[in-house]
Design an enzyme around this catalytic site. Structure first.
Site, PDB file in Angstrom:
ATOM      1  N   ASP A 168       0.838 -74.254   0.962  1.00 15.31           N
ATOM      2  CA  ASP A 168       0.040 -75.481   0.830  1.00 15.31           C
ATOM      3  C   ASP A 168      -0.284 -76.129   2.176  1.00 15.31           C
ATOM      4  OD1 ASP A 168       0.181 -75.138  -1.859  1.00 15.31           O
ATOM      5  OD2 ASP A 168       1.336 -76.944  -2.301  1.00 15.31           O
ATOM      6  N   VAL A 195      14.513 -80.007   8.528  1.00 16.32           N
ATOM      7  CA  VAL A 195      13.922 -79.809   9.857  1.00 16.32           C
ATOM      8  C   VAL A 195      13.220 -81.096  10.275  1.00 16.32           C
ATOM      9  CG1 VAL A 195      12.176 -78.534  11.145  1.00 16.32           C
ATOM     10  CG2 VAL A 195      13.718 -77.326   9.611  1.00 16.32           C
ATOM     11  N   GLU A 239      -2.275 -79.815 -18.142  1.00 11.91           N
ATOM     12  CA  GLU A 239      -1.045 -79.326 -18.774  1.00 11.91           C
ATOM     13  C   GLU A 239      -0.118 -80.489 -19.135  1.00 11.91           C
ATOM     14  OE1 GLU A 239      -0.598 -74.810 -17.218  1.00 11.91           O
ATOM     15  OE2 GLU A 239       0.392 -76.284 -15.985  1.00 11.91           O
ATOM     16  N   GLY A 294      11.427 -73.655   4.820  1.00 12.17           N
ATOM     17  CA  GLY A 294      10.943 -73.863   3.451  1.00 12.17           C
ATOM     18  C   GLY A 294      11.260 -72.672   2.569  1.00 12.17           C
ATOM     19  N   GLY A 351      10.240 -72.428  -0.552  1.00 10.16           N
ATOM     20  CA  GLY A 351       9.307 -72.478  -1.680  1.00 10.16           C
ATOM     21  C   GLY A 351       8.635 -71.128  -1.821  1.00 10.16           C
ATOM     22  N   PHE A 352       7.438 -71.119  -2.386  1.00 13.22           N
ATOM     23  CA  PHE A 352       6.783 -69.832  -2.649  1.00 13.22           C
ATOM     24  C   PHE A 352       6.441 -69.094  -1.356  1.00 13.22           C
ATOM     25  CE2 PHE A 352       6.191 -71.895  -6.742  1.00 13.22           C
ATOM     26  CZ  PHE A 352       6.565 -70.858  -7.576  1.00 13.22           C
ATOM     27  N   GLY A 353       5.905 -69.790  -0.360  1.00  8.89           N
ATOM     28  CA  GLY A 353       5.529 -69.125   0.892  1.00  8.89           C
ATOM     29  C   GLY A 353       6.756 -68.624   1.636  1.00  8.89           C
ATOM     30  N   ALA A 412       0.486 -71.344  -6.047  1.00  7.02           N
ATOM     31  CA  ALA A 412       1.624 -70.473  -5.722  1.00  7.02           C
ATOM     32  C   ALA A 412       1.179 -69.066  -5.328  1.00  7.02           C
ATOM     33  CB  ALA A 412       2.571 -70.415  -6.915  1.00  7.02           C
TER      34      ALA A 412
HETATM   35  C1  LIG Z   1       3.267 -79.973 -10.763  1.00  4.32           C
HETATM   36  C2  LIG Z   1       2.742 -78.748 -10.110  1.00  4.32           C
HETATM   37  C3  LIG Z   1       2.307 -77.674 -10.877  1.00  4.32           C
HETATM   38  C4  LIG Z   1       1.815 -76.509 -10.289  1.00  4.32           C
HETATM   39  N1  LIG Z   1       1.412 -75.488 -11.089  1.00  4.32           N
HETATM   40  C5  LIG Z   1       0.988 -74.343 -10.523  1.00  4.32           C
HETATM   41  C6  LIG Z   1       0.618 -73.231 -11.332  1.00  4.32           C
HETATM   42  O1  LIG Z   1       0.659 -73.318 -12.563  1.00  4.32           O
HETATM   43  N2  LIG Z   1       0.220 -72.092 -10.709  1.00  4.32           N
HETATM   44  C7  LIG Z   1       0.170 -71.996  -9.354  1.00  4.32           C
HETATM   45  O2  LIG Z   1      -0.186 -70.924  -8.841  1.00  4.32           O
HETATM   46  N3  LIG Z   1       0.501 -73.029  -8.560  1.00  4.32           N
HETATM   47  C8  LIG Z   1       0.907 -74.192  -9.109  1.00  4.32           C
HETATM   48  N4  LIG Z   1       1.273 -75.257  -8.307  1.00  4.32           N
HETATM   49  C9  LIG Z   1       1.109 -75.156  -6.845  1.00  4.32           C
HETATM   50  C10 LIG Z   1       2.280 -74.426  -6.183  1.00  4.32           C
HETATM   51  O3  LIG Z   1       3.506 -74.917  -6.661  1.00  4.32           O
HETATM   52  C11 LIG Z   1       2.189 -74.602  -4.675  1.00  4.32           C
HETATM   53  O4  LIG Z   1       0.940 -74.157  -4.250  1.00  4.32           O
HETATM   54  C12 LIG Z   1       3.307 -73.825  -3.971  1.00  4.32           C
HETATM   55  O5  LIG Z   1       4.561 -74.319  -4.347  1.00  4.32           O
HETATM   56  C13 LIG Z   1       3.139 -73.901  -2.467  1.00  4.32           C
HETATM   57  O6  LIG Z   1       4.141 -73.145  -1.865  1.00  4.32           O
HETATM   58  P1  LIG Z   1       4.713 -73.603  -0.445  1.00  4.32           P
HETATM   59  O7  LIG Z   1       5.666 -72.571  -0.015  1.00  4.32           O
HETATM   60  O8  LIG Z   1       3.601 -73.982   0.448  1.00  4.32           O
HETATM   61  O9  LIG Z   1       5.493 -74.977  -0.737  1.00  4.32           O
HETATM   62  P2  LIG Z   1       6.647 -75.307  -1.751  1.00  4.32           P
HETATM   63  O10 LIG Z   1       6.754 -74.302  -2.821  1.00  4.32           O
HETATM   64  O11 LIG Z   1       6.439 -76.726  -2.120  1.00  4.32           O
HETATM   65  O12 LIG Z   1       7.970 -75.204  -0.855  1.00  4.32           O
HETATM   66  C14 LIG Z   1       8.192 -76.019   0.250  1.00  4.32           C
HETATM   67  C15 LIG Z   1       9.674 -75.989   0.553  1.00  4.32           C
HETATM   68  O13 LIG Z   1       9.902 -76.579   1.826  1.00  4.32           O
HETATM   69  C16 LIG Z   1      11.036 -77.409   1.782  1.00  4.32           C
HETATM   70  N5  LIG Z   1      10.870 -78.398   2.861  1.00  4.32           N
HETATM   71  C17 LIG Z   1       9.850 -79.265   3.010  1.00  4.32           C
HETATM   72  N6  LIG Z   1       9.994 -79.954   4.137  1.00  4.32           N
HETATM   73  C18 LIG Z   1      11.147 -79.524   4.711  1.00  4.32           C
HETATM   74  C19 LIG Z   1      11.839 -79.887   5.917  1.00  4.32           C
HETATM   75  N7  LIG Z   1      11.367 -80.788   6.768  1.00  4.32           N
HETATM   76  N8  LIG Z   1      13.017 -79.247   6.197  1.00  4.32           N
HETATM   77  C20 LIG Z   1      13.516 -78.312   5.336  1.00  4.32           C
HETATM   78  N9  LIG Z   1      12.901 -77.936   4.212  1.00  4.32           N
HETATM   79  C21 LIG Z   1      11.716 -78.539   3.904  1.00  4.32           C
HETATM   80  C22 LIG Z   1      11.012 -77.984   0.380  1.00  4.32           C
HETATM   81  O14 LIG Z   1      12.295 -78.417  -0.038  1.00  4.32           O
HETATM   82  C23 LIG Z   1      10.506 -76.783  -0.446  1.00  4.32           C
HETATM   83  O15 LIG Z   1      11.568 -75.999  -0.918  1.00  4.32           O
HETATM   84  C24 LIG Z   1       1.756 -76.423  -8.885  1.00  4.32           C
HETATM   85  C25 LIG Z   1       2.202 -77.489  -8.095  1.00  4.32           C
HETATM   86  C26 LIG Z   1       2.696 -78.637  -8.690  1.00  4.32           C
HETATM   87  C27 LIG Z   1       3.166 -79.768  -7.843  1.00  4.32           C
END
Ligand SMILES: Cc1cc2nc3c(=O)[nH]c(=O)nc-3n(C[C@H](O)[C@H](O)[C@H](O)COP(=O)(O)OP(=O)(O)OC[C@H]3O[C@@H](n4cnc5c(N)ncnc54)[C@H](O)[C@@H]3O)c2cc1C
Length: 425
Positions: free
Chosen positions: A302, A81, A172, A13, A15-17, A317
């Site tokens: 998340d 994955v 928002e 992933g 994403g942010f984490g 995030a």
């Molecule tokens: C519309 C919206 C608005 C938001 N606004 C805010 C805000 O204003 N402030 C704030 O702090 N938070 C906000 N959030 C929450 C924040 O975006 C999440 O908490 C954050 O993105 C979580 O990070 P993460 O790394 O867990 O997952 P994500 O950032 O979602 O990253 C997950 C990654 O894993 C990848 N992935 C998933 N499954 C697989 C797989 N099987 N194989 C390979 N890759 C995979 C995905 O492509 C993605 O790139 C918002 C969320 C949404 C949906």
């Protein structure tokens, strides 16, 4: 460059984490492979602006390789994955497997529908980039259809936009949609009576922005209502159909558009991967962010259910970033023979924008509203956005919108499975 004798860390992933974990391990004594199904990182906090035709999808995404090319020990792998062989310590992709000594899983969340009947089938989620483009297409298509519809009842149904959930994303998006309708779409569709447009926000609890101080809730409520958003509190949704929403009290609201912003839960994959998951799909972790049955596997963002002072941490995030960095630091601790340390979240504050010159911010125990909060929101989001080109492009779009009351991206784009386009607008 991957070396044979260094510990192998796989991060799933970007994403942010996952991305922040990878950056933390950049140029450290480990070989790091980060896998994502997309070759870009998405800046979710501005996703609703793509849905509300304020920003282009490319404005909020950035290539992962460009972010990571300065780290010699990091390799990006584009792939999905499909499984984890925790016995043999391998991550399974479609056509190959990758060995690991340590694994950090940060694959995000998916919409959680709380068992509401028909929600998964008929509501539009707002969780990933494709969703935002789909929502934008769907809304613009409804205006196209309404512009040629003679039956006022059907037109009303087309022009009723329901947003389920009064959290930050719902608030928002509702504000941005009201602004889109009031100015740019009013100009584009002179034949439509915009008094027929009904933007309805349904919130099951007695407050918007639960968890923020009452003063911020009051401000957001007042401002949204002033912008013409019909906010209905204590309105729990029982069922969503292709024709609208049925409330718990049996009241039916006809609509062709229901956007679901009421909550997210863990993705379903880890349940099949033998992790202890909760009802909402999140994975239970130890205070160190390790999986209880696999000390070499960390779960962040998340996907992880982490409690602090008796309360679960929010799926935001800031939590994901801090957990990602913490998990990376703990992996390094393990590599160096030290014990992993329990995670503690430092709350940097929370904010939401409700429209032009209007936002709510809670920062270090202080609450701000109105213009000053709006400026804070703009600056922080611009600063957090990755990439100079994206910052500039977003700034230009915001300035254009602010000065000319116009949105530059009112395009109905074809998506591979664009249901709205298949049906015709
Ligand atoms: C519309 C919206 C608005 C938001 N606004 C805010 C805000 O204003 N402030 C704030 O702090 N938070 C906000 N959030 C929450 C924040 O975006 C999440 O908490 C954050 O993105 C979580 O990070 P993460 O790394 O867990 O997952 P994500 O950032 O979602 O990253 C997950 C990654 O894993 C990848 N992935 C998933 N499954 C697989 C797989 N099987 N194989 C390979 N890759 C995979 C995905 O492509 C993605 O790139 C918002 C969320 C949404 C949906």
């Amino acid at each position: 460059m991957v070396m044979q004798d260094r510990p192998k860390v796989v991060i799933v992933g970007a994403g942010f984490g996952g991305l922040w974990a990878t950056r933390w391990l950049g140029n450290k004594p480990a070989d790091v492979r980060i896998i994502d199904r997309n070759n870009y990182h998405s800046f979710m906090p501005l996703l609703y602006q793509v849905a509300a035709a304020e920003l282009e999808p490319e404005d909020i995404i950035y290539p992962v390789r460009s972010i990571l090319h300065k780290y010699q020990n990091v390799e990006f792998i584009l792939g999905e994955v499909r499984g984890i062989d925790s016995l043999n310590r391998k991550v399974l992709l479609r056509d190959r497997s990758l060995p690991y000594d340590y694994l950090i899983l940060s694959i995000g969340s998916k919409p959680h529908y709380f068992g509401v009947k028909g929600a998964a089938e008929h509501a539009l989620p707002l969780r990933i980039l494709d969703d935002a483009v789909q929502v934008r297409n769907h809304i613009l298509c409804r205006f196209e259809s309404a512009a040629v519809e003679q039956d006022p009842k059907i037109r009303q149904q087309m022009l009723t936009f329901i947003i389920v959930g009064g959290g930050p994303t719902g608030v928002e998006f509702a504000g941005a949609l009201a602004e889109l309708v009031r100015r740019p779409l009013a100009r584009d569709y002179p034949s439509l009576d915009l008094n027929e447009v009904h933007i309805l926000m349904l919130e099951a609890s007695a407050r918007l922005l639960t968890g923020l101080p009452a003063m911020l809730h009051d401000y957001a409520l007042k401002h949204l209502r002033k912008m013409g958003v019909d906010v209905q509190l204590n309105s729990a949704v029982a069922e969503i159909t292709s024709r609208g929403v049925i409330l718990k009290d049996g009241h039916m609201i006809p609509s062709e558009t229901v956007v679901w912003t009421a909550g997210v839960g863990g993705v379903s994959l880890p349940q099949n991967w033998d992790f202890p998951t909760r009802a909402n799909g999140q994975v239970n972790v130890l205070p160190t962010l390790q999986s209880p049955n696999h000390p070499e596997i960390y779960i962040t963002g998340d996907l992880a259910h982490v409690e602090q002072d008796g309360k679960p941490l929010l799926q935001v995030a800031t939590v994901a970033i801090q957990e990602g960095e913490w998990a990376a630091a703990n992996v390094l601790n393990q590599i160096l023979g030290k014990a992993p340390r329990p995670f503690r979240f430092r709350d940097p504050g929370i904010m939401a924008v409700t429209g032009r010159n209007a936002a709510v911010v809670q920062l270090k125990g202080y609450a701000f509203t109105g213009f000053i909060a709006w400026i804070m929101w703009l600056s922080i989001h611009l600063y957090r956005l990755i990439g100079f080109r994206n910052r500039l492009s977003v700034l230009v779009s915001w300035a254009w919108d602010y000065i000319f009351f116009d949105r530059v991206v009112r395009l109905i784009l074809p998506l591979p499975e664009n249901e709205a386009l298949e049906k015709g607008c």
